[in-house]
Design a protein around this motif. Sequence first.
Motif, mmCIF file in Angstrom:
data_model
loop_
_atom_site.group_PDB
_atom_site.id
_atom_site.type_symbol
_atom_site.label_atom_id
_atom_site.label_comp_id
_atom_site.label_asym_id
_atom_site.label_seq_id
_atom_site.Cartn_x
_atom_site.Cartn_y
_atom_site.Cartn_z
ATOM 1 N N TYR A 25 -27.092 22.286 24.970
ATOM 2 C CA TYR A 25 -26.292 23.486 24.749
ATOM 3 C C TYR A 25 -27.062 24.792 24.899
ATOM 4 N N ARG A 28 -28.723 24.411 28.677
ATOM 5 C CA ARG A 28 -27.698 24.013 29.662
ATOM 6 C C ARG A 28 -28.194 22.885 30.582
ATOM 7 N N ALA A 95 -21.824 26.496 22.197
ATOM 8 C CA ALA A 95 -21.193 26.539 23.518
ATOM 9 C C ALA A 95 -19.757 27.041 23.475
#
Length: 193
Positions: A25, A28, A95
């Motif tokens: 998160y 990424r 996120a």
Amino acid sequence: MIVALIIACEVGFWVLLAAGLAARYLLRRRRTGVVLLLCEPVLELVLFAVTAVDLRNGAEPGWEHGLAALYIGFTVAYGHFTISRLDAHAAHRLAGGPRPPKPPRYGTARARYEGRLWLRTVLAAAVACALLQGAVWYVGDGDTTSLRAFQWLALRAAGIHGLIALTYPIWPKKAPADAAGRAEEEGRTLTGR
């Protein structure tokens, strides 16, 4: 040595979990996060292997071997549950994902939830008892009283949790009247009626 390894496995579980969620998160890096989270079961395999080697090398079966079996059983039963709950919270916080649902608090929904948790405890006890029984057979004629004691401990824990879970359908907790009214009001605003 076994106790230190159990502690290392527990610390490793949380470190891998935090690293996996951070990679997933914050950085990424979804695949990296998945790989880190999939490394979790390796810790239990290492603990199982070291415990078996310790017994094979003639170590007297003790409480640390029983504790290792309980730890592995708990991780098998509750590991994925814990990871998925924390993953949902991380997706929400980091996120922008939807807020994870809270466990139900009232009525039959709460009773079903507690029943499912109890089934996880039964699974943990079954795995621990199976590992301990395998250790008893592996040791053979040696003193296995500590391993048997941990089998009974696992069964007692499942029994006590079962009794507690049974109280939820027998005496279900009722929602407060004002909470039910607010839920009905929110339902009306959400559906537009």
